[in-house]
Design an enzyme around this catalytic site. Structure first.
Site, PDB file in Angstrom:
ATOM      1  CG  ASN A 145      -2.193  -0.694   0.779  1.00 49.02           C
ATOM      2  OD1 ASN A 145      -2.738  -1.041  -0.132  1.00 49.02           O
ATOM      3  ND2 ASN A 145      -2.648  -1.320   1.839  1.00 49.02           N
ATOM      4  CD  GLU A 182      -2.023  -6.935   6.579  1.00 44.92           C
ATOM      5  OE1 GLU A 182      -1.070  -6.744   7.478  1.00 44.92           O
ATOM      6  OE2 GLU A 182      -3.032  -5.806   6.497  1.00 44.92           O
TER       7      GLU A 182
END
Length: 185
Positions: free
Chosen positions: A32, A67
């Site tokens: 990210n 995640e």
């Protein structure tokens, strides 16, 4: 966790095994931060698709935050859960250019024990996941009731015990499949 609670009650009443796996994408924050959230979303979507391809019809998986995913494998002990996870891990390793970029995952696997509540089995799976992450990532770690039982079960499916930590109900065993042998199921 409601689905896990229902499944745990059912499997305990019917006296059938249940394996629970906690999966976490390795270094996902870096994905990210470096590539942006759109790429991170693509990685999450790709991982979800790959998990669905490798699950048995009774299995379930859900994202539990960021995640991290929780996989429920009814009618599977740890021995039969490992090949499912290893096939997924190996598939990601073998991909030339997975969309949108290469990634790996770590997993902790625990068997539901008689009398377990949801918090018990999830804690053991999460502890095993932590061991996988601190032990180098891109690996599977099994929470064990005792190391000798797990190493025997794992050995029957061509997994090699790499290291053990702890004792009793908090023990876990790190396993690898260095021979590329699919343990069945």
């Amino acid at each position: 966790f409601r689905r896990l609670d229902d499944l745990l009650c059912t499997t305990q009443k019917m006296r059938i095994p249940l394996a629970v796996a906690m999966l976490d994408l390795d270094h996902f924050k870096r994905v990210n931060d470096v590539h942006g959230h759109a790429v991170g979303d693509g990685v999450l979507q790709h991982f979800a698709q790959q998990m669905r391809k490798h699950l048995r019809p009774l299995d379930a998986v859900g994202r539990i935050g960021g995640e991290e995913f929780l996989m429920l494998l009814p009618n599977a002990d740890v021995t039969s859960a490992l090949p499912v996870l290893e096939r997924l891990r190996a598939r990601l390793d073998d991909m030339q250019a997975p969309p949108p970029l290469p990634y790996t995952f770590s997993a902790g696997v625990a068997a539901a024990l008689p009398g377990d509540g949801v918090a018990d089995v999830v804690r053991r799976a999460d502890d095993a996941l932590y061991a996988a992450k601190t032990g180098g990532r891109n690996q599977l770690v099994v929470a064990a009731t005792n190391a000798s039982t797990t190493s025997t079960l794992v050995g029957n499916h061509a997994y090699a015990v790499v290291a053990t930590w702890g004792s009793g109900a908090s023990a876990w065993v790190q396993v690898r499949n260095p021979w590329g042998i699919d343990g069945g199921s």
